[in-house]
Design a protein around this motif. Structure first.
Motif, PDB file in Angstrom:
ATOM      1  N   THR A  35      -1.230  -0.411  11.862  1.00  0.00           N
ATOM      2  CA  THR A  35      -1.349  -1.750  11.285  1.00  0.00           C
ATOM      3  C   THR A  35      -0.056  -2.526  11.519  1.00  0.00           C
ATOM      4  OG1 THR A  35      -2.856  -0.927   9.589  1.00  0.00           O
ATOM      5  CG2 THR A  35      -1.769  -3.027   9.142  1.00  0.00           C
ATOM      6  N   MET A  95       1.027   6.856  -6.582  1.00  0.00           N
ATOM      7  CA  MET A  95      -0.058   7.827  -6.768  1.00  0.00           C
ATOM      8  C   MET A  95       0.464   9.248  -6.617  1.00  0.00           C
ATOM      9  SD  MET A  95      -3.181   6.130  -4.619  1.00  0.00           S
ATOM     10  CE  MET A  95      -4.331   4.935  -5.351  1.00  0.00           C
ATOM     11  N   GLN A 131       0.856   4.116  -2.754  1.00  0.00           N
ATOM     12  CA  GLN A 131       0.688   5.526  -2.372  1.00  0.00           C
ATOM     13  C   GLN A 131       1.804   6.385  -2.985  1.00  0.00           C
ATOM     14  OE1 GLN A 131       0.193   6.181   1.895  1.00  0.00           O
ATOM     15  NE2 GLN A 131       0.957   8.270   1.699  1.00  0.00           N
ATOM     16  N   GLU A 135       0.830  -1.207   0.000  1.00  0.00           N
ATOM     17  CA  GLU A 135       0.000   0.000   0.000  1.00  0.00           C
ATOM     18  C   GLU A 135       0.859   1.248   0.000  1.00  0.00           C
ATOM     19  OE1 GLU A 135      -3.336   0.513   2.554  1.00  0.00           O
ATOM     20  OE2 GLU A 135      -4.221  -1.417   2.035  1.00  0.00           O
ATOM     21  N   GLU A 170     -11.255   8.037  16.138  1.00  0.00           N
ATOM     22  CA  GLU A 170     -10.090   7.754  15.288  1.00  0.00           C
ATOM     23  C   GLU A 170     -10.476   7.616  13.818  1.00  0.00           C
ATOM     24  OE1 GLU A 170     -11.052   4.735  17.297  1.00  0.00           O
ATOM     25  OE2 GLU A 170     -11.016   6.367  18.764  1.00  0.00           O
ATOM     26  N   VAL A 174      -8.837   7.494  -2.137  1.00  0.00           N
ATOM     27  CA  VAL A 174      -8.072   6.434  -1.471  1.00  0.00           C
ATOM     28  C   VAL A 174      -6.698   6.962  -1.061  1.00  0.00           C
ATOM     29  CG1 VAL A 174      -6.864   4.249  -1.894  1.00  0.00           C
ATOM     30  CG2 VAL A 174      -9.280   4.484  -2.508  1.00  0.00           C
ATOM     31  N   GLN A 175      -6.089   7.744  -1.959  1.00  0.00           N
ATOM     32  CA  GLN A 175      -4.793   8.343  -1.625  1.00  0.00           C
ATOM     33  C   GLN A 175      -4.910   9.244  -0.391  1.00  0.00           C
ATOM     34  OE1 GLN A 175      -2.831  10.295  -4.972  1.00  0.00           O
ATOM     35  NE2 GLN A 175      -1.659  11.599  -3.583  1.00  0.00           N
ATOM     36  N   GLU A 189      -9.479   7.016  -6.847  1.00  0.00           N
ATOM     37  CA  GLU A 189      -8.064   6.826  -6.483  1.00  0.00           C
ATOM     38  C   GLU A 189      -7.559   7.982  -5.626  1.00  0.00           C
ATOM     39  OE1 GLU A 189      -5.082   5.638  -9.253  1.00  0.00           O
ATOM     40  OE2 GLU A 189      -6.258   3.960 -10.010  1.00  0.00           O
ATOM     41  N   VAL A 214       3.887   4.438   6.727  1.00  0.00           N
ATOM     42  CA  VAL A 214       2.557   4.672   6.149  1.00  0.00           C
ATOM     43  C   VAL A 214       1.433   4.101   7.002  1.00  0.00           C
ATOM     44  CG1 VAL A 214       3.430   4.803   3.789  1.00  0.00           C
ATOM     45  CG2 VAL A 214       2.585   2.615   4.640  1.00  0.00           C
ATOM     46  N   ALA A 215       1.718   3.093   7.801  1.00  0.00           N
ATOM     47  CA  ALA A 215       0.645   2.477   8.592  1.00  0.00           C
ATOM     48  C   ALA A 215       1.199   1.922   9.903  1.00  0.00           C
ATOM     49  CB  ALA A 215      -0.038   1.373   7.781  1.00  0.00           C
ATOM     50  N   PRO A 216       1.706   2.834  10.781  1.00  0.00           N
ATOM     51  CA  PRO A 216       2.322   2.350  12.021  1.00  0.00           C
ATOM     52  C   PRO A 216       1.367   1.538  12.897  1.00  0.00           C
ATOM     53  CG  PRO A 216       2.026   4.745  12.053  1.00  0.00           C
ATOM     54  CD  PRO A 216       1.770   4.284  10.653  1.00  0.00           C
ATOM     55  N   LEU A 273      -8.929  -3.479  -2.578  1.00  0.00           N
ATOM     56  CA  LEU A 273      -7.736  -3.313  -1.751  1.00  0.00           C
ATOM     57  C   LEU A 273      -7.811  -4.125  -0.458  1.00  0.00           C
ATOM     58  CD1 LEU A 273      -7.063   0.489  -2.253  1.00  0.00           C
ATOM     59  CD2 LEU A 273      -5.510  -1.368  -2.846  1.00  0.00           C
ATOM     60  N   GLU A 302      -3.206   5.890  10.016  1.00  0.00           N
ATOM     61  CA  GLU A 302      -2.040   5.103  10.429  1.00  0.00           C
ATOM     62  C   GLU A 302      -2.311   3.624  10.219  1.00  0.00           C
ATOM     63  OE1 GLU A 302      -0.994   6.301  14.423  1.00  0.00           O
ATOM     64  OE2 GLU A 302       0.086   7.976  13.522  1.00  0.00           O
ATOM     65  N   ILE A 303      -3.374   3.329   9.467  1.00  0.00           N
ATOM     66  CA  ILE A 303      -3.699   1.935   9.187  1.00  0.00           C
ATOM     67  C   ILE A 303      -3.691   1.716   7.679  1.00  0.00           C
ATOM     68  CG2 ILE A 303      -5.085   1.614  11.270  1.00  0.00           C
ATOM     69  CD1 ILE A 303      -7.579   2.047   9.480  1.00  0.00           C
ATOM     70  N   THR A 304      -3.699   0.453   7.281  1.00  0.00           N
ATOM     71  CA  THR A 304      -3.825   0.150   5.854  1.00  0.00           C
ATOM     72  C   THR A 304      -5.306   0.143   5.468  1.00  0.00           C
ATOM     73  OG1 THR A 304      -3.770  -2.214   6.408  1.00  0.00           O
ATOM     74  CG2 THR A 304      -1.712  -1.214   5.664  1.00  0.00           C
ATOM     75  N   ILE A 305      -5.573   0.370   4.181  1.00  0.00           N
ATOM     76  CA  ILE A 305      -6.927   0.210   3.653  1.00  0.00           C
ATOM     77  C   ILE A 305      -7.320  -1.275   3.809  1.00  0.00           C
ATOM     78  CG2 ILE A 305      -8.413   0.459   1.628  1.00  0.00           C
ATOM     79  CD1 ILE A 305      -7.304   3.128   2.490  1.00  0.00           C
ATOM     80  N   HIS A 306      -6.369  -2.136   3.497  1.00  0.00           N
ATOM     81  CA  HIS A 306      -6.546  -3.578   3.686  1.00  0.00           C
ATOM     82  C   HIS A 306      -6.919  -3.859   5.142  1.00  0.00           C
ATOM     83  CE1 HIS A 306      -5.407  -7.792   4.279  1.00  0.00           C
ATOM     84  NE2 HIS A 306      -5.472  -7.931   2.967  1.00  0.00           N
ATOM     85  N   MET A 332      -5.110   7.060   2.605  1.00  0.00           N
ATOM     86  CA  MET A 332      -3.793   6.502   2.946  1.00  0.00           C
ATOM     87  C   MET A 332      -2.930   7.533   3.659  1.00  0.00           C
ATOM     88  SD  MET A 332      -2.787   4.463  -0.545  1.00  0.00           S
ATOM     89  CE  MET A 332      -3.271   2.745  -0.837  1.00  0.00           C
ATOM     90  N   GLU A 333      -2.995   8.782   3.171  1.00  0.00           N
ATOM     91  CA  GLU A 333      -2.134   9.823   3.718  1.00  0.00           C
ATOM     92  C   GLU A 333      -2.585  10.291   5.097  1.00  0.00           C
ATOM     93  OE1 GLU A 333      -0.711  11.664  -0.610  1.00  0.00           O
ATOM     94  OE2 GLU A 333      -2.380  12.569   0.472  1.00  0.00           O
TER      95      GLU A 333
END
Lengths: 292, 292
Positions: free
Chosen positions: A275, A145, A142, A138, B236, B141-142, B138, A271-273, B176, B149-153, B145-146
């Motif tokens: 997770t 993107m 990112q 991911e 959160e 989603v970007q 997209e 990017v995902a501390p 995703l 602190e978690i993934t989309i997954h 992501m930005e």
């Protein structure tokens, strides 16, 4: 549950906070060393100074993800003071204590060997590496993107290498609507690429396969995107190299040719501390439960 | 092909450059007005000053995506001078000329009506709106992501509205690896949500469906995320509102409750100007070919 287990945490970053929360939720008794700047809400953990005494009855010692440096220092985002772990501290740990870290260096290895302590390098575990490939992929998407003027959807992307990150990345890009080609060495990997509905090619043919690429993701920690290959890459193509330093790209030549090529830092913690922390938390706590 | 067609471009941004390239590739004769700062490589286009003369034999006039303002000005990223389009200019256009813009205002509408010119508002076309939903999704989603602190997954996401953008966004998030719930009003939309393997709920139940959300994407241009709903949203959770201004979120209350809520700007031209430009280019040139 981790009822009755005593865990000492020594420094770290946002990922370690997730591990701490998870351990508290599982009813462990938690000691925090090097967290004086951390505001604690609720109970379940006590703060302490580093001393042989405080370490003498713990079941697990959790070091920062980066481990200890060559002088025994542990970094902490939650303390102004650095924490130094000496032989005296290791000597005070009970024999049953397991030491957890993300990666390790000679100092930590040597200390644990000398004192007969079990050392678990979480990043070496296949389970953690596969789960970490999710935030890595991911994060790479990112970066793509943020550094292109096109969508991932409809783009032509090339993934080099089909290890744990390569597979996750290829799947993620395909799911977003990119046309994905994967370069891999092993016949079994190319078979899996085919099964996933993607286009595979032998890695040695990479020079012949990049002429139409909008995006190239390298995961191979060896010189793969050489000057010879880069000479065939379109100038508008963006290269994201997620192989460990120094990557597999000839960055000097890429710059000279005017191709944007970026060496990604270790992405999960950035990017995902949260997770990334949960991944470590689950594996670490499962390990503690199972080793009883 | 557009051989024999003469197209005048008047100002614009990076998206218009893609349209120009595409028109040149299709062999159109291209006149560029308000592009004095643009470095042209290769042939296929001539630069000109705005004058009734230069407009008198064109088949299409392509204005910036934002059209003309109330005083007739067209913005250009490629010229220091602003370009003003007066009645005299519209009067000089031949009757066969089609005027293209992204969106329109009263001035442009009135001028075209007065002179009997066909005006095509590209953003009003369903084809363009659906294709634009790709960079919009997209981009959303970007932003997610930005700002997390978690993934989309593995995240729990909620998409409000199932129009052109809502559907693309829901599909992208699911691809995703997010667990996606979609709030929609129409029974037919909820049937499509179900067919896609996602969880649907009637939009009026939104307050009862947000308690476990990590991410909420609003596409509904009406007050949907009211204070009453936001009171049930976890602190959160991150909210990305892609509905047109002012969005559907009570941003004041969100801020007061400490929830990060972001009103997305018009994303295609920002996150993927090249893709957004190609979308306009293809539709515009197809339109020109078909109208003969």
């Amino acid at each position: 549950m981790l009822t009755g287990k005593r865990i000492a945490f020594v420094g770290g970053d946002a990922r370690i906070l997730e591990v701490i929360r998870y351990a508290i939720d599982l009813d462990a008794s938690v000691v925090l060393i090097g967290f004086d700047r951390l505001a604690m809400d609720g109970a379940g953990a006590e703060k302490a100074e580093l001393s042989p005494d405080v370490l003498s009855d713990i079941d697990a010692l959790v070091l920062p993800v980066a481990g200890l440096d060559e002088d025994g220092y542990a970094d902490s985002n939650y303390s102004a003071a650095r924490i130094r772990f000496t032989d005296e501290h290791f000597a005070s740990l009970p024999g049953r204590c397991t030491v957890f870290t993300g990666i390790s260096g000679p100092y930590l290895e040597q200390m644990c060997r000398r004192r007969g302590l079990a050392l678990v390098k979480l990043f070496d575990l296949d389970e953690v590496a596969i789960l970490n490939s999710i935030p890595t992929a991911e994060g790479a998407v990112q970066m793509a993107m943020e550094n292109t003027e096109i969508t991932i959807h409809g783009s032509q992307s090339v993934v080099l290498g089909f290890g744990r990150c390569g597979m996750t990345l290829a799947r993620t890009l395909a799911a977003l609507g990119s046309r994905v080609k994967v370069g891999a060495r092993k016949a079994a990997d190319l078979a899996r690429v085919y099964e996933m509905g993607l286009t595979g090619f032998p890695l040695e043919e990479v020079a012949a396969r990049v002429a139409d690429a909008d995006l190239i993701f390298n995961t191979v920690p060896a010189p793969v995107l050489t000057a010879e290959v880069l000479a065939r890459v379109p100038r508008e193509c963006v290269i994201i190299d997620i192989a460990s330093k120094p990557g597999g790209t000839d960055f000097r030549y890429a710059q000279r040719r005017g191709i944007r090529a970026l060496l990604a830092p270790s992405l999960p913690g950035i990017v995902a501390p949260k997770t990334a922390g949960r991944i470590l938390a689950r594996t670490l706590c499962r390990h503690l439960r199972e080793t009883g």
